[in-house]
Design an enzyme around this catalytic site. Sequence first.
Site: not given
Length: 674
Positions: A456-457, A460, A463
């Site tokens: 998940h991290e 980020h 991105h």
Amino acid sequence: MNDSPEFVLGPALASGSPVVGGSKGLFGVPELSAPEGFRVAQEKALRKTEVLLELASQTPPGPQTVLIFDELSDALCQVADLADFVKIAHPDPAFREAAGEACLSIGTVVEKLNTNVELYQSLQRLLADKMLMDALDPETRRVAELFMFDFEISGIHLDEEKRKRAVDLNVKILDLSSKFLMGTNTPNKIGKHLLPEHLHRHFLLEGEHAIVDGLHAEAPDDWVREAAYKIFLYPSAGQLDCLEELLSHRDLLAKLVGYSTFAHRALQGTIAQTPETVMQFLEKLSEKLSERTLRDFEMIRGMKRKLNPQHAELMPWDPPYYSGVLRAERYNIEPSLYCPFFSLGACMEGLNLLFNQLLGISLYAEQPAKGEVWCEDVRKLAVVHEAQGLLGYIYCDFFQRADKPYQDCHFTIRGGRRQANGDYQLPLVVLMLNLPQPSRGCPTLLTPGMMENLFHEMGHAMHSMLGRTRYQHVTGTRCPTDFAEVPSILMEYFANDYRVVSRFARHYQTGQPLPKDMVSRLCESKKVGAAADMQLQVFYAVLDQLYHGKHPLGRSTTDILKETQERFYRLPYVPNTAWQLRFSHLVGYGAKYYSYLMSRAVASMVWKECFLQDPFNRAVGERYRREMLAHGGGKEPVLMVQGMLQKRPSIDDFVSALVSDLDPDFETFFMDSE
């Protein structure tokens, strides 16, 4: 990178960029080799700000105006963003204190700039000239409009008296927000004579009082969970006043700057755009979840009756615990069975493999210079594209330590942007996790939940690395909240796909691959109570909308909570409790708590329609980068979603995507069809 067992990334990664000699300050900023350097860094930023302010007033309106504004924003963000991280994560109190002071100092400057009439007028001249605006490229036009929005929500377009009122309201809101956040974590205490004696050992005792600092949601004893719920959520008059004053001031500010409610102000530019759309989404989702939620509650109630026949009624403190019991009983997903297959090194190799195949990106270990990192176990990764070269750096602060915040999160330290000389300012980010330190002869082993959080991290981080925008104001995750979580949630789908997991999950001692049925059991276990969990999130999101909608006269936040819980969650409200006083997200996500659900809906659609057939499809990966990751906040989020899905999704599409994720056979579809 050293070759200690906890973070070995393999030969390809170990041959990263050459070691940079000498000593540097934090993140390579020379001034930050000592805490006093924050003052030097902020003074340097403020001098640059003065020069840029002068330049903005002298520059004729045009694209150069937007570049100056972005450079101004960048100069301040390079200190503020770095300080925001250091003030909570640095192990040295002197660094934390200096960083906190820098945050306050830069924040004050930003407040002044947001009410600088001369600066505002230089941007207004550009936006008022239709020919000039039409000549701008779409990203520059959007960034100009976003800067103007920042001005207007601060009330700069108002007359002097109202502008001063807006500044006063903003200051008061910051103060109330800080006070409310502190109150959300403050323990409650009760005379220990009021608690049955057998419960005393479950709580901290201090003199004649029992201290309750949380909900004890995983406690097997019903009495412990009930006592914790009723005591921890017992309303504090001061916290209640603080929340109602915060909501009232937000409402006043929104109306002062031209919005009918704070929610209308907060949702401008998001995927949802209006509170009416958000409520439509939440109400439709609640309706679709209704039968599934009732089935979940009946299943959970059945387990409660089985284990505690004398406590038959299902109460709000029950679902988290009994859902866990059901998962363990049905699927045998004891984390210790999975951990040996998820060493940190293996998981990082898995991410490297996935990014390489999907996006042509590799992660290379690089030795940080002396003083560049804040703790010796922080690792530095260079993110390198096969054709474009170095894209940026990820600092991995993965391991537990004393005084480190217990939260998994991504921090932007420096945003990417196109510089005046044509070079690209490389983004820097930190990923902060709380993984166990390796022990002698044993690497760091992750539970399935930790592995999913790592993915998940890292979503980020990608991105941030791939948002190659011209302006740092919209780089990477600097985009609307209901879009910012899409790339990270999408990575959770990859983390739960056996075709992905099987490429890296190996027993750290035997090399045995993780059996397929273990992944299948894990995926299926997540469906237990999932509709009830989602219904709870709907309740929270609706409550957030109501608090920030048309301000109710003469009705307390607790009255609104009670009505909303009965309609949108259906478990009984417990008298003399006020859960909203512990709802810390009301500060950072005011009117935007729904974003988690909407982001998950978008991620679900992207996964099913683009990656489900082949999670390693390079053409789809390139489209994902081109349509969704590359723009940061420089393009309307709904247009990015439309570009990826090749259609403009409706509210019904979002709802269907979330509900279909609850189907028992969703994750196993692709496993069984191989």
